[in-house]
Design a protein around this motif. Structure first.
Motif, mmCIF file in Angstrom:
data_model
loop_
_atom_site.group_PDB
_atom_site.id
_atom_site.type_symbol
_atom_site.label_atom_id
_atom_site.label_comp_id
_atom_site.label_asym_id
_atom_site.label_seq_id
_atom_site.Cartn_x
_atom_site.Cartn_y
_atom_site.Cartn_z
ATOM 1 N N ASN A 89 0.800 -1.236 0.000
ATOM 2 C CA ASN A 89 0.000 0.000 0.000
ATOM 3 C C ASN A 89 0.831 1.284 0.000
ATOM 4 O O ASN A 89 0.273 2.366 0.158
ATOM 5 C CB ASN A 89 -0.995 0.024 1.161
ATOM 6 C CG ASN A 89 -2.069 -1.023 0.996
ATOM 7 O OD1 ASN A 89 -2.558 -1.256 -0.098
ATOM 8 N ND2 ASN A 89 -2.425 -1.680 2.080
ATOM 9 N N VAL A 124 3.075 5.048 -8.597
ATOM 10 C CA VAL A 124 2.813 3.609 -8.551
ATOM 11 C C VAL A 124 2.532 3.218 -7.110
ATOM 12 O O VAL A 124 3.105 3.778 -6.176
ATOM 13 C CB VAL A 124 3.995 2.775 -9.101
ATOM 14 C CG1 VAL A 124 4.153 2.967 -10.577
ATOM 15 C CG2 VAL A 124 5.277 3.081 -8.387
ATOM 16 N N LYS A 125 1.622 2.257 -6.943
ATOM 17 C CA LYS A 125 1.249 1.796 -5.604
ATOM 18 C C LYS A 125 1.364 0.280 -5.566
ATOM 19 O O LYS A 125 0.871 -0.405 -6.469
ATOM 20 C CB LYS A 125 -0.189 2.199 -5.298
ATOM 21 C CG LYS A 125 -0.689 1.715 -3.952
ATOM 22 C CD LYS A 125 -2.123 2.128 -3.722
ATOM 23 C CE LYS A 125 -2.605 1.625 -2.365
ATOM 24 N NZ LYS A 125 -4.010 1.994 -2.150
ATOM 25 N N LYS A 130 0.099 -3.057 -4.505
ATOM 26 C CA LYS A 130 -1.215 -3.548 -4.080
ATOM 27 C C LYS A 130 -1.176 -4.915 -3.436
ATOM 28 O O LYS A 130 -2.005 -5.216 -2.574
ATOM 29 C CB LYS A 130 -2.174 -3.579 -5.274
ATOM 30 C CG LYS A 130 -2.466 -2.172 -5.798
ATOM 31 C CD LYS A 130 -3.570 -2.172 -6.771
ATOM 32 C CE LYS A 130 -4.888 -2.274 -6.027
ATOM 33 N NZ LYS A 130 -6.028 -2.197 -6.920
ATOM 34 N N LEU A 156 2.240 -7.078 -7.396
ATOM 35 C CA LEU A 156 1.130 -6.454 -8.100
ATOM 36 C C LEU A 156 1.142 -4.966 -7.785
ATOM 37 O O LEU A 156 1.070 -4.571 -6.614
ATOM 38 C CB LEU A 156 -0.203 -7.075 -7.674
ATOM 39 C CG LEU A 156 -1.430 -6.578 -8.421
ATOM 40 C CD1 LEU A 156 -1.375 -6.993 -9.892
ATOM 41 C CD2 LEU A 156 -2.692 -7.110 -7.773
ATOM 42 N N VAL A 157 1.272 -4.133 -8.825
ATOM 43 C CA VAL A 157 1.301 -2.682 -8.630
ATOM 44 C C VAL A 157 0.204 -2.028 -9.456
ATOM 45 O O VAL A 157 -0.204 -2.546 -10.499
ATOM 46 C CB VAL A 157 2.675 -2.074 -9.003
ATOM 47 C CG1 VAL A 157 3.762 -2.610 -8.115
ATOM 48 C CG2 VAL A 157 3.006 -2.312 -10.446
ATOM 49 N N SER A 158 -0.259 -0.899 -8.974
ATOM 50 C CA SER A 158 -1.244 -0.108 -9.688
ATOM 51 C C SER A 158 -0.527 1.081 -10.315
ATOM 52 O O SER A 158 0.200 1.809 -9.635
ATOM 53 C CB SER A 158 -2.318 0.385 -8.716
ATOM 54 O OG SER A 158 -3.242 1.211 -9.385
ATOM 55 N N ARG A 202 -1.348 4.162 -13.360
ATOM 56 C CA ARG A 202 -2.255 4.802 -14.313
ATOM 57 C C ARG A 202 -3.636 4.150 -14.377
ATOM 58 O O ARG A 202 -4.219 4.001 -15.452
ATOM 59 C CB ARG A 202 -1.627 4.852 -15.699
ATOM 60 C CG ARG A 202 -0.381 5.714 -15.752
ATOM 61 C CD ARG A 202 0.110 5.877 -17.180
ATOM 62 N NE ARG A 202 1.175 6.842 -17.207
ATOM 63 C CZ ARG A 202 1.014 8.148 -17.478
ATOM 64 N NH1 ARG A 202 -0.172 8.616 -17.741
ATOM 65 N NH2 ARG A 202 2.042 8.949 -17.476
ATOM 66 N N GLY A 203 -4.132 3.694 -13.222
ATOM 67 C CA GLY A 203 -5.495 3.178 -13.150
ATOM 68 C C GLY A 203 -5.668 1.698 -13.436
ATOM 69 O O GLY A 203 -6.792 1.211 -13.474
ATOM 70 N N TYR A 204 -4.600 0.956 -13.658
ATOM 71 C CA TYR A 204 -4.737 -0.482 -13.847
ATOM 72 C C TYR A 204 -3.624 -1.204 -13.094
ATOM 73 O O TYR A 204 -2.639 -0.619 -12.697
ATOM 74 C CB TYR A 204 -4.752 -0.865 -15.331
ATOM 75 C CG TYR A 204 -3.495 -0.567 -16.093
ATOM 76 C CD1 TYR A 204 -2.525 -1.543 -16.272
ATOM 77 C CD2 TYR A 204 -3.270 0.688 -16.664
ATOM 78 C CE1 TYR A 204 -1.367 -1.282 -16.976
ATOM 79 C CE2 TYR A 204 -2.115 0.955 -17.370
ATOM 80 C CZ TYR A 204 -1.170 -0.032 -17.523
ATOM 81 O OH TYR A 204 -0.023 0.226 -18.217
ATOM 82 N N ASP A 205 -3.829 -2.506 -12.903
ATOM 83 C CA ASP A 205 -2.883 -3.311 -12.133
ATOM 84 C C ASP A 205 -1.958 -4.087 -13.065
ATOM 85 O O ASP A 205 -2.393 -4.617 -14.082
ATOM 86 C CB ASP A 205 -3.629 -4.289 -11.228
ATOM 87 C CG ASP A 205 -4.468 -3.587 -10.183
ATOM 88 O OD1 ASP A 205 -4.184 -2.408 -9.891
ATOM 89 O OD2 ASP A 205 -5.399 -4.215 -9.648
#
Length: 74
Positions: A9, A38-39, A41, A51-53, A55-58
């Motif tokens: 997170n 980038v986040k 997840k 798993l990173v988010s 620009r709105g997608y994973d």
């Protein structure tokens, strides 16, 4: 600091991508562009991939690739 160093997170801003030119081109095509947030997840059960988010997608990124994505210091 690289994407590999972020915990669950946490968010970071991409500074640059180093390493293999093919890897850099692939990541740029996926939206890993300088200044993008980038986040982290989730982590796979054994920690790889991450798993990173972005620009709105994973996107699932291997740990070795995440070590080449450098972030700005906060």
């Amino acid at each position: 600091m690289s994407l590999y160093d972020l915990n669950l997170n946490e968010v970071g801003e991409i500074k640059n991508i180093s390493g293999d030119e093919r890897l850099a081109k692939r990541l740029l095509a996926l939206g890993f562009i300088e200044g993008t947030n980038v986040k982290v997840k989730n982590f796979a059960p054994f920690g790889d991939p991450i798993l990173v988010s972005v620009r709105g997608y994973d996107v699932a990124i291997r740990k070795n690739d995440a070590k080449n994505i450098f972030l700005r210091e906060a």
